[in-house]
Design a protein around this motif. Structure first.
Motif, PDB file in Angstrom:
ATOM      1  N   LEU A 235       0.829  -1.203   0.000  1.00 15.38           N
ATOM      2  CA  LEU A 235       0.000   0.000   0.000  1.00 15.38           C
ATOM      3  C   LEU A 235       0.865   1.255   0.000  1.00 15.38           C
ATOM      4  N   ARG A 236       1.945   1.231   0.759  1.00 13.65           N
ATOM      5  CA  ARG A 236       2.859   2.375   0.774  1.00 13.65           C
ATOM      6  C   ARG A 236       3.455   2.595  -0.619  1.00 13.65           C
ATOM      7  N   VAL A 256       5.046   2.823   7.204  1.00 17.74           N
ATOM      8  CA  VAL A 256       4.870   1.467   7.716  1.00 17.74           C
ATOM      9  C   VAL A 256       5.904   1.207   8.801  1.00 17.74           C
ATOM     10  N   ALA A 257       5.436   0.888   9.992  1.00 13.83           N
ATOM     11  CA  ALA A 257       6.344   0.597  11.105  1.00 13.83           C
ATOM     12  C   ALA A 257       7.070  -0.722  10.856  1.00 13.83           C
ATOM     13  N   GLN A 258       8.285  -0.813  11.382  1.00 10.26           N
ATOM     14  CA  GLN A 258       9.053  -2.040  11.273  1.00 10.26           C
ATOM     15  C   GLN A 258       9.454  -2.506  12.662  1.00 10.26           C
ATOM     16  N   ASP A 259       9.444  -3.814  12.857  1.00 10.62           N
ATOM     17  CA  ASP A 259       9.790  -4.404  14.157  1.00 10.62           C
ATOM     18  C   ASP A 259       8.928  -3.830  15.265  1.00 10.62           C
ATOM     19  N   LEU A 282      -0.975  11.857   7.312  1.00 15.03           N
ATOM     20  CA  LEU A 282      -0.270  10.608   7.578  1.00 15.03           C
ATOM     21  C   LEU A 282      -1.221   9.415   7.655  1.00 15.03           C
ATOM     22  N   VAL A 283      -0.882   8.374   6.894  1.00 15.70           N
ATOM     23  CA  VAL A 283      -1.507   7.064   7.064  1.00 15.70           C
ATOM     24  C   VAL A 283      -0.458   6.179   7.724  1.00 15.70           C
ATOM     25  N   LEU A 284      -0.683   5.846   8.977  1.00 15.25           N
ATOM     26  CA  LEU A 284       0.282   5.087   9.768  1.00 15.25           C
ATOM     27  C   LEU A 284      -0.169   3.633   9.853  1.00 15.25           C
ATOM     28  N   LEU A 285       0.652   2.727   9.336  1.00 15.65           N
ATOM     29  CA  LEU A 285       0.340   1.303   9.327  1.00 15.65           C
ATOM     30  C   LEU A 285       1.340   0.563  10.211  1.00 15.65           C
TER      31      LEU A 285
END
Length: 455
Positions: A235-236, A256-259, A282-285
């Motif tokens: 999506l990003r 997109v957050a990681q870990d 912001l779209v925060l996933l």
């Protein structure tokens, strides 16, 4: 009442079935139709479509308690309805009953009527059939394998609705635009749907064709399974690609957050533009895993609390091997939109194309204990202030009740004040002792091990 599942056109003779008598469809096959029926790949597609529609299109009942509030993406609906013989309200969940206006009952905007209007206004993106063949494959339908891609599309669609229409926007199917404002809303409503149109086109940059093509770079192809973390990254990429041809996406950023970590400085660097510090919405996933083989119940209060936040745009996940898009809850059950109902492709580039199949009138529920541990949580922040406020609020909600204390916290995810590039090692999320798995390299875990069933 007999409900026709699909339109009565010649191209769909194989699916002319009635919910009350599905076997009658076979008698409608004529000799001149056999040529198209047995084209390569079409038999399997049609059988899968029929099976999904029989399985997920049946008339069921979902009970909504009159005594408990219903939460839907940060909005609460609660009205006690007096009834001498029942303590719950039954809501129909026939996903094919687009014509019915009475699936959800209530009396005012504060109660179930308000919930009904809000739920129906969410975009419902499901399996489709008879769309242009996906690049490099023989697939003209995503039936049986594209459910997580559809769930991801619905999550992003909700962000776009908030961005272009606002959280208070409601779809009124029986009303024609009468003012300049409602006309603009109607145009934007249709524009958002067009972006997800099932066609390889620059005018539909968020289509399943685009997502599958982007997935090929990571070894995925049409027909493969997709996990929520993997879809979040698709999506990003799709939004970045869309901004090259569509100026509307210039004001939107997907992180997109990681870990299980959100790096605050990275978010601010991506969302703040120029010296005047103009903010990109912001779209925060945040992909997370809340258990090993099964969902860990200690996170149940955290999930429901997150769905109560105004900034929440939902959660993609589902039950094991069955993707769903969660949008709310009542008590210990999650309200969801199910992408498994297979519908015929709609030509969204035609003038005044029909909107009914993009909106679901029948909510369904899933008990929290049945939820798959792999999921992705979504937020939308229109301003910098909303993002900073989200950080402050969420940090208290992601820690399971009774687990707080120094060196004894088990958050679903964390916010880190800094840049990811400055971190030598990813933050290790402390885990409850009854959860045995590693969060290191989690993105690859999503790609390799998350499976959603082929039906």
């Amino acid at each position: 009442m007999d409900t026709q599942i699909v339109p009565r056109d010649k191209s769909n003779f194989f699916f002319r079935m009635n919910i009350s008598n599905s076997s009658s469809s076979s008698s409608n096959i004529r000799l001149e139709d056999y040529g198209n029926l047995f084209d390569e790949g079409k038999v399997k597609t049609r059988l899968l479509s029929m099976w999904n529609n029989m399985k997920y299109g049946m008339k069921l009942k979902t009970n909504f308690s009159k005594e408990s509030p219903v939460w839907l993406l940060g909005r609460c609906y609660h009205k006690k309805v007096e009834s001498p013989c029942s303590d719950s309200t039954e809501l129909g969940t026939d996903v094919a009953a687009f014509q019915s206006q009475s699936d959800i009952t209530g009396n005012d905007e504060e109660g179930f009527e308000g919930f009904k209007s809000d739920f129906i206004s969410r975009l419902w993106l499901t399996y489709r059939r008879e769309f242009p063949t996906l690049n490099g494959s023989t697939f003209s339908s995503d039936c049986g394998w594209g459910c997580m891609l559809r769930s991801g599309q619905m999550l992003l669609a909700q962000a776009l609705v908030c961005h272009f229409l606002g959280r208070d926007w409601r779809w009124h199917p029986d009303q024609q635009p009468t003012t300049k404002q409602t006309y603009i809303e109607n145009v934007n409503h249709r524009k958002i749907i067009k972006w997800f149109g099932d066609k390889p086109s620059r005018n539909s940059p968020l289509s399943i064709h685009t997502l599958v093509q982007l997935g090929e770079a990571s070894g995925k192809k049409a027909g493969d399974w997709y996990g929520p973390g993997f879809v979040a990254h698709l999506l990003r990429q799709a939004v970045i690609l869309a901004s090259k041809d569509n100026y509307e996406f210039d004001s939107l950023n997907v992180y997109v957050a990681q870990d299980c970590a959100v790096y605050i400085r990275d978010v601010l660097e991506e969302c703040i533009i120029g010296d005047n510090e103009k903010w990109k919405s912001l779209v925060l996933l945040i992909p997370v895993r809340l258990g090993a083989e099964k969902f860990n119940p200690i996170y149940a209060p955290c999930l429901t609390a997150i769905l109560s936040l105004e900034q929440c745009i939902g959660i993609i996940g589902g039950r094991p091997k069955h993707s769903l898009y969660f949008v709310g809850y009542q008590d210990d059950k999650l309200i969801n939109l199910d992408p498994h109902y297979c519908q015929e492709m709609v030509d969204v580039w035609a003038a005044d194309f029909p909107l009914a199949s993009f909106h679901c009138r029948s909510p369904r529920k899933l008990h929290l204990s049945k939820m798959d541990p792999s999921c992705c949580i979504g937020f939308y922040c229109a301003t910098k202030e909303e993002f900073l406020n989200l950080i402050e609020i969420v940090q208290t909600l992601v820690v399971p009740p009774g687990r707080s204390g120094r060196n004894n916290e088990y958050p679903m995810f964390v916010f880190c004040d800094g840049y990811k590039r400055d971190s030598e090692h990813p933050p290790i999320r402390p885990l409850p002792p009854d959860v045995e798995y590693s969060v290191e390299g989690q993105d690859s875990e999503y790609i390799e091990t998350e499976e959603f069933e082929i039906l």
